[in-house]
Design a protein around this motif. Sequence first.
Motif, PDB file in Angstrom:
ATOM      1  N   VAL A   1     -33.958  20.162  -5.971  1.00  0.00           N
ATOM      2  CA  VAL A   1     -34.137  20.138  -4.517  1.00  0.00           C
ATOM      3  C   VAL A   1     -34.368  18.710  -4.026  1.00  0.00           C
ATOM      4  O   VAL A   1     -33.717  18.253  -3.087  1.00  0.00           O
ATOM      5  CB  VAL A   1     -35.322  21.046  -4.107  1.00  0.00           C
ATOM      6  N   TYR A   2     -35.316  18.011  -4.644  1.00  0.00           N
ATOM      7  CA  TYR A   2     -35.671  16.658  -4.207  1.00  0.00           C
ATOM      8  C   TYR A   2     -35.700  15.686  -5.387  1.00  0.00           C
ATOM      9  O   TYR A   2     -36.107  16.058  -6.497  1.00  0.00           O
ATOM     10  CB  TYR A   2     -37.090  16.619  -3.611  1.00  0.00           C
TER      11      TYR A   2
ATOM     12  N   VAL B   1     -42.427  23.312  -3.075  1.00  0.00           N
ATOM     13  CA  VAL B   1     -41.169  23.728  -3.696  1.00  0.00           C
ATOM     14  C   VAL B   1     -41.501  24.910  -4.597  1.00  0.00           C
ATOM     15  O   VAL B   1     -42.002  24.729  -5.706  1.00  0.00           O
ATOM     16  CB  VAL B   1     -40.548  22.571  -4.508  1.00  0.00           C
TER      17      VAL B   1
ATOM     18  N   ASP C   1     -37.610  29.112   3.952  1.00  0.00           N
ATOM     19  CA  ASP C   1     -36.718  28.017   3.590  1.00  0.00           C
ATOM     20  C   ASP C   1     -35.945  27.660   4.850  1.00  0.00           C
ATOM     21  O   ASP C   1     -35.076  28.401   5.293  1.00  0.00           O
ATOM     22  CB  ASP C   1     -35.779  28.457   2.460  1.00  0.00           C
TER      23      ASP C   1
ATOM     24  N   GLN D   1     -36.532  26.234  -8.553  1.00  0.00           N
ATOM     25  CA  GLN D   1     -36.354  24.998  -7.784  1.00  0.00           C
ATOM     26  C   GLN D   1     -37.074  23.864  -8.508  1.00  0.00           C
ATOM     27  O   GLN D   1     -38.178  24.047  -9.028  1.00  0.00           O
ATOM     28  CB  GLN D   1     -36.939  25.154  -6.379  1.00  0.00           C
TER      29      GLN D   1
ATOM     30  N   LYS E   1     -32.365  24.373 -10.049  1.00  0.00           N
ATOM     31  CA  LYS E   1     -31.707  23.795  -8.870  1.00  0.00           C
ATOM     32  C   LYS E   1     -32.551  22.602  -8.399  1.00  0.00           C
ATOM     33  O   LYS E   1     -33.710  22.767  -8.006  1.00  0.00           O
ATOM     34  CB  LYS E   1     -31.645  24.875  -7.788  1.00  0.00           C
TER      35      LYS E   1
ATOM     36  N   HIS F   1     -33.968  20.739   3.126  1.00  0.00           N
ATOM     37  CA  HIS F   1     -34.612  22.046   3.186  1.00  0.00           C
ATOM     38  C   HIS F   1     -36.121  21.857   3.218  1.00  0.00           C
ATOM     39  O   HIS F   1     -36.679  21.164   2.362  1.00  0.00           O
ATOM     40  CB  HIS F   1     -34.232  22.898   1.973  1.00  0.00           C
TER      41      HIS F   1
ATOM     42  N   SER G   1     -29.119  17.190  -4.092  1.00  0.00           N
ATOM     43  CA  SER G   1     -30.567  16.992  -3.916  1.00  0.00           C
ATOM     44  C   SER G   1     -30.816  15.982  -2.806  1.00  0.00           C
ATOM     45  O   SER G   1     -29.915  15.225  -2.435  1.00  0.00           O
ATOM     46  CB  SER G   1     -31.191  16.501  -5.224  1.00  0.00           C
TER      47      SER G   1
ATOM     48  N   GLU H   1     -33.483  25.144   6.693  1.00  0.00           N
ATOM     49  CA  GLU H   1     -32.506  24.066   6.514  1.00  0.00           C
ATOM     50  C   GLU H   1     -32.385  23.277   7.807  1.00  0.00           C
ATOM     51  O   GLU H   1     -32.132  23.846   8.874  1.00  0.00           O
ATOM     52  CB  GLU H   1     -31.148  24.658   6.133  1.00  0.00           C
TER      53      GLU H   1
END
Lengths: 235, 235
Positions: free
Chosen positions: B51-52, B100, A104, B25, B49, A97, B75, A106
């Motif tokens: 993400v990375y 983010v 956002d 995030q 959540k 993402h 992730s 994807e």
Amino acid sequence: MIFKQFFEPDTSTFTYLLACEKTKQAVLIDTVESEVPKYVAALAEQDLKLVYTLETHVHADHVTGADSLRQKLGSKSVVHRDAGAMCGDLLVTDGVHLIVGSLDLEVRYTPGHTIGCISFFAGDRIFTGDSLLIGGCGRTDFQQGNSGQLYDSIHAQIFSLADDVIIYPGHDYNGNTQSSVGNERKNNKRLGDNRSREDFIKIMSELKLAYPKYIDVALPANQACGRIAPPAQAA
Amino acid sequence: MIFKQFFEPDTSTFTYLLACEKTKQAVLIDTVESEVPKYVAALAEQDLKLVYTLETHVHADHVTGADSLRQKLGSKSVVHRDAGAMCGDLLVTDGVHLIVGSLDLEVRYTPGHTIGCISFFAGDRIFTGDSLLIGGCGRTDFQQGNSGQLYDSIHAQIFSLADDVIIYPGHDYNGNTQSSVGNERKNNKRLGDNRSREDFIKIMSELKLAYPKYIDVALPANQACGRIAPPAQAA
């Protein structure tokens, strides 16, 4: 979301500007080198900061404006890891993402037109590059293209989305500007629901297309994010 | 910003959790495989959540939790393009901003400890991995390390920041948890303002360090984002 579609008539290429209204951060998808002044003006008009230029693939028909924009505005070039453009600042893969303010995007890996093709899915719309065009699709006879793989990509990554998701393609040669997943499943002449994988591979193998007009200039330039090499000097 | 520092005592490794309060995030910097349950619990506790997972480099002393977290939480793994970990989902280069939610992490390329080292600058703090440690720095005798290059990286990319920018390192072996640019310029025994480039290269060449304890397991595992290969079977 701020949204604008640009059209470059020489190669019938669409470029897309997306920006977050709140943070004023922007991205451009599939820029064309000759159109860079238009993008710069459009960004300035709304006081937007260009963060990324996104490439759906390494193009064979036009030169990207990614490097020009990087030099002028400090934006970073985004391309698939396997696209053959190691000049990219950010190399992405399926499922990543990209987050820019409220945007956002994807990354959906959709190889077949080229080995490094990706689409960008933004919830209510998807930017399909040359993987899926309105009523058709990109050719599969260059840059490690593969018809069976393209069929699989379209079905797994695009036709699996809701029917009302908007399709924004990389080109259109017939005056269309957008379609939808439902429309393409119903009406796409090569990839519609009435076409099997075998039908599609046969259609693509019988196209008898001309050698791409700009490929010998565009491909090496785009592998360097749009930096066109000066002509070699005589020894 | 939500912020948490973790410490793994076996290899004295720091891991950092950063998250946007509004979007929930999160990112993790330099995870350790054995600590994954702690990260998962910390994320769940605040309904975050992931993400990375970000790597400052391919580590030689511990195995990253990137692949475990990718499998568990979806992730994506972020690493420098030239770090030798093509397993990464997102390959970054100098100057790229990872955004983010309200977090904005600028990638700063800081090679010298390894060829693929990066630091992440978040405005008031910088995560320096093993490039700059509190009072010292990472060794430069493995993974294409280079003392002169490390000196240049630290000066151009870290010591050029304001004195009050907080330094969060990849390790500490003396009970410290953070420092600042001003402190390190004043007090770093190898890289402080009283040390020339020549001094530094000489210091590093005379360290006589032992062979890294876990390098033969950690390096190949981290080149695969933390997937540890099963022992080879006899033929």
